[in-house]
Design a protein around this motif. Structure first.
Motif, PDB file in Angstrom:
ATOM      1  N   ASP A   1      31.327 -26.431  -6.874  1.00  0.00           N
ATOM      2  CA  ASP A   1      32.359 -26.846  -6.042  1.00  0.00           C
ATOM      3  C   ASP A   1      31.957 -27.463  -4.816  1.00  0.00           C
ATOM      4  OD1 ASP A   1      34.615 -27.104  -4.671  1.00  0.00           O
ATOM      5  OD2 ASP A   1      35.487 -24.880  -4.600  1.00  0.00           O
ATOM      6  N   PRO A   2      31.813 -28.603  -4.711  1.00  0.00           N
ATOM      7  CA  PRO A   2      31.203 -29.325  -3.514  1.00  0.00           C
ATOM      8  C   PRO A   2      32.056 -28.677  -2.182  1.00  0.00           C
ATOM      9  CG  PRO A   2      31.330 -30.898  -5.424  1.00  0.00           C
ATOM     10  CD  PRO A   2      32.114 -29.666  -5.809  1.00  0.00           C
ATOM     11  N   LEU A   3      33.403 -28.649  -2.313  1.00  0.00           N
ATOM     12  CA  LEU A   3      34.171 -28.335  -1.202  1.00  0.00           C
ATOM     13  C   LEU A   3      33.269 -27.061  -0.493  1.00  0.00           C
ATOM     14  CD1 LEU A   3      36.510 -29.233   0.354  1.00  0.00           C
ATOM     15  CD2 LEU A   3      37.762 -27.248  -0.792  1.00  0.00           C
ATOM     16  N   ARG A   4      32.621 -26.253  -1.067  1.00  0.00           N
ATOM     17  CA  ARG A   4      31.952 -25.071  -0.405  1.00  0.00           C
ATOM     18  C   ARG A   4      30.919 -25.743   0.684  1.00  0.00           C
ATOM     19  NH1 ARG A   4      30.566 -21.710  -5.883  1.00  0.00           N
ATOM     20  NH2 ARG A   4      32.578 -20.704  -6.063  1.00  0.00           N
ATOM     21  N   MET A   5      30.830 -26.803   0.415  1.00  0.00           N
ATOM     22  CA  MET A   5      29.750 -27.563   1.828  1.00  0.00           C
ATOM     23  C   MET A   5      30.845 -27.648   2.832  1.00  0.00           C
ATOM     24  SD  MET A   5      27.070 -30.238  -0.279  1.00  0.00           S
ATOM     25  CE  MET A   5      28.481 -31.185  -0.986  1.00  0.00           C
TER      26      MET A   5
ATOM     27  N   ARG B   1      28.125 -35.658  -3.231  1.00  0.00           N
ATOM     28  CA  ARG B   1      28.835 -34.955  -4.056  1.00  0.00           C
ATOM     29  C   ARG B   1      30.319 -34.540  -3.574  1.00  0.00           C
ATOM     30  NH1 ARG B   1      29.422 -33.369  -9.173  1.00  0.00           N
ATOM     31  NH2 ARG B   1      30.271 -31.191  -9.617  1.00  0.00           N
ATOM     32  N   ILE B   2      30.370 -34.695  -2.119  1.00  0.00           N
ATOM     33  CA  ILE B   2      31.719 -34.443  -1.602  1.00  0.00           C
ATOM     34  C   ILE B   2      32.652 -35.259  -2.045  1.00  0.00           C
ATOM     35  CG2 ILE B   2      31.316 -35.637   0.526  1.00  0.00           C
ATOM     36  CD1 ILE B   2      32.839 -32.072   0.147  1.00  0.00           C
TER      37      ILE B   2
ATOM     38  N   LEU C   1      27.982 -30.864   9.926  1.00  0.00           N
ATOM     39  CA  LEU C   1      28.374 -31.833   8.988  1.00  0.00           C
ATOM     40  C   LEU C   1      27.690 -33.142   9.477  1.00  0.00           C
ATOM     41  CD1 LEU C   1      32.210 -31.879   9.261  1.00  0.00           C
ATOM     42  CD2 LEU C   1      30.902 -30.934   7.255  1.00  0.00           C
ATOM     43  N   VAL C   2      27.333 -33.190  10.837  1.00  0.00           N
ATOM     44  CA  VAL C   2      26.564 -34.374  10.929  1.00  0.00           C
ATOM     45  C   VAL C   2      25.003 -34.519  10.463  1.00  0.00           C
ATOM     46  CG1 VAL C   2      25.592 -35.725  12.988  1.00  0.00           C
ATOM     47  CG2 VAL C   2      28.040 -35.196  12.955  1.00  0.00           C
ATOM     48  N   GLU C   3      24.286 -32.998  10.854  1.00  0.00           N
ATOM     49  CA  GLU C   3      23.081 -33.161  10.472  1.00  0.00           C
ATOM     50  C   GLU C   3      22.735 -33.132   9.066  1.00  0.00           C
ATOM     51  OE1 GLU C   3      20.639 -32.986  12.853  1.00  0.00           O
ATOM     52  OE2 GLU C   3      22.254 -33.422  14.138  1.00  0.00           O
ATOM     53  N   THR C   4      23.638 -32.694   8.084  1.00  0.00           N
ATOM     54  CA  THR C   4      23.426 -32.654   6.809  1.00  0.00           C
ATOM     55  C   THR C   4      23.858 -33.789   6.035  1.00  0.00           C
ATOM     56  OG1 THR C   4      25.545 -31.670   6.404  1.00  0.00           O
ATOM     57  CG2 THR C   4      23.676 -29.972   6.648  1.00  0.00           C
ATOM     58  N   GLY C   5      24.471 -34.757   6.877  1.00  0.00           N
ATOM     59  CA  GLY C   5      24.908 -36.102   6.335  1.00  0.00           C
ATOM     60  C   GLY C   5      26.304 -35.877   5.607  1.00  0.00           C
ATOM     61  N   LEU C   6      26.981 -34.804   5.779  1.00  0.00           N
ATOM     62  CA  LEU C   6      28.422 -34.725   5.187  1.00  0.00           C
ATOM     63  C   LEU C   6      29.252 -35.602   5.728  1.00  0.00           C
ATOM     64  CD1 LEU C   6      28.723 -30.916   4.098  1.00  0.00           C
ATOM     65  CD2 LEU C   6      29.042 -32.913   2.831  1.00  0.00           C
TER      66      LEU C   6
END
Length: 480
Positions: free
Chosen positions: A168-172, A200-201, A229-234
């Motif tokens: 479940d990509p929403l978990r990110m 994958r989001i 969110l920014v640091e991980t690229g999301l």
């Protein structure tokens, strides 16, 4: 790990409805456990508005147990093993043990019922949510160390993070949301998986991403969640305009770090919110999101001039358009889109007031253009001051204090929040001898401009100015 719950560690009592329901299921021969967020919140001293339970009973068996006890029930989530009900003021969901299997290309899980509680807990997003309280025995089931992680302020997954986020990509997004709501950090392996799997989001619907984003922004530490969110690229996929704020800072430091500045403005906007009785009760999503997005027009408008000068002309107008576009992509409602983009558009209007001063007309326009957003605009403009230059901070604060005082003074005289022309449409038509049509609208706008420029006019003066305006309109010659 299963052990009796030490109630002395809890600061919030369990509502009686929890033990009542546990006894009902026990008497019927089924297992029942309070699970997830409500259990986590017991250790945080918070009460949960909703109560989530898991059981080895299937939906038909659950319905047989709760009929006659629940005030109302519904079967909307039956296909996923969930029965919803209401008992008094409590909203309750009871779900059959799950062992979800996900299609890697799908947004939704394919349901597979599990056979035991620990298997159900393994499928959950994070260890702090993978705890259960068995009922009515009141034993804490914590196989993945959720209590320990909660006390340590760290977010981990029950299994491998890559497997969890693949399921479940929403978990990110939830990881960032919990960073904001709970003030926790994510474990290094969780952050690494988020970075590796950020793309994958894209399979998640805009509506679900929006809902997580709203919860994140309304959390107690939204800057922490945005930063993750920014640091991980999301953020490149869900809020690319915010990622773009990380403008390269050259050796001459011709401008400040716009991204860090925006997070500071967001933090200061949160601090400016009022209690429930004030004009901007917190958390206020519109104010917070406008604070985060207020400078997103800067990357597109950055220009370098002579003497190492840098400018961002019209970044407010450009930013307003970008904010509206991003919010439409995230399926926000029109009212919220208009409010946030309008604040972004207006956030620079105040600058220059301290140097040149404003006429009463300019003050009226400021209030009228802000409309019901005025109190939020006050807070956004003040929050936008992040300089370390104490004299500049004091100068801007003094200037805005003066502007607010003038607004209050004019408001007492003129009801600024409800500025209207001195003549209404019916009076305009009667005075000019015309019927409804575009000319009436033009006349109305002319009188509104006069009202803005000169303040309230007595009827005779308003009529005289309208007649003078009418004399120069081509339609007046046609009537003559």
């Amino acid at each position: 790990m299963v052990h009796p719950l030490d109630k002395s560690t809890l600061t919030m009592p369990l509502p009686p409805v929890v033990t009542e329901l546990g006894e009902l299921f026990s008497e019927a021969g089924y297992e029942l456990s309070l699970v997830g967020g409500p259990v986590r919140d017991l250790f945080l001293g918070r009460s949960s508005p909703d109560l989530d339970f898991t059981t080895n009973a299937n939906p038909d068996q659950t319905l047989a147990v709760i009929r006659g006890w629940a005030d109302a029930y519904w079967e909307i989530g039956r296909a996923f093993g969930t029965i919803g009900l209401r008992r008094g003021s409590h909203q309750i969901e009871i779900t059959t043990y799950r062992a979800d299997a996900y299609d890697p290309g799908s947004r939704n899980p394919s349901v597979a019922f599990g056979s035991n509680l620990e298997e159900d807990l393994l499928r959950r997003d994070f260890t702090v949510n993978a705890m259960a309280l068995t009922l009515p025995a009141m034993e804490l089931v914590d196989p993945f160390g959720g209590v320990k992680d909660l006390h340590a302020g760290v977010l981990r997954t029950p299994g491998a993070p890559s497997s969890s986020f693949s399921d479940d990509p929403l978990r990110m997004m939830r990881a960032a949301r919990f960073a904001s709501q709970l003030g926790v950090s994510v474990a290094p392996e969780v952050a690494e998986a988020m970075s590796a799997m950020a793309e994958r989001i894209g399979i998640i619907s805009a509506e679900r991403i929006r809902d997580e984003l709203v919860k994140l922004v309304n959390g107690r530490a939204p800057g922490r969640g945005i930063d993750l969110l920014v640091e991980t690229g999301l953020a490149d996929h869900v809020l690319p305009e915010v990622s773009a704020l990380r403008l390269e800072i050259d050796e001459h430091h011709r401008h400040k770090d716009v991204y860090r500045h925006s997070l500071t403005v967001l933090e200061q906007a949160c601090a400016s919110e009022t209690d429930a009785d004030g004009p901007v009760p917190g958390p206020d999503f519109v104010l917070r999101f406008a604070a985060l997005l207020h400078d997103i027009g800067k990357p597109a408008t950055r220009k370098f001039g002579p003497g190492n000068a840098v400018s961002f002309r019209h970044h407010d107008a450009v930013g307003a358009k970008l904010a509206a576009r991003r919010m439409r992509a995230l399926r926000f409602d029109n009212d919220t889109i208009k409010a946030v983009s309008r604040l972004v558009e207006l956030h620079m209007r105040f600058y220059g007031y301290g140097e040149a001063g404003w006429t009463d007309s300019a003050v009226r326009r400021y209030v009228t253009d802000a409309g019901p957003l005025l109190e939020r605009l006050h807070r956004l403009v003040r929050s936008d001051v992040t300089t370390r230059n104490r004299r500049q901070v004091e100068r801007l604060a003094f200037a805005y204090d003066d502007l607010e005082a003038r607004i209050s003074a004019l408001a007492e005289q003129e009801e600024l929040a409800m500025i209207r022309p001195d003549l209404d449409g019916a009076q305009i038509m009667a005075l000019l001898g015309i019927t409804p049509g575009p000319v009436v609208g033009r006349a109305y706008r002319y009188l509104l401009e006069e009202r803005m420029e000169h303040g309230p006019l007595d009827p005779a003066t308003a009529e005289a100015r309208l007649r003078s305006w009418w004399f120069h309109q081509p339609e007046s010659k046609e009537i003559l």
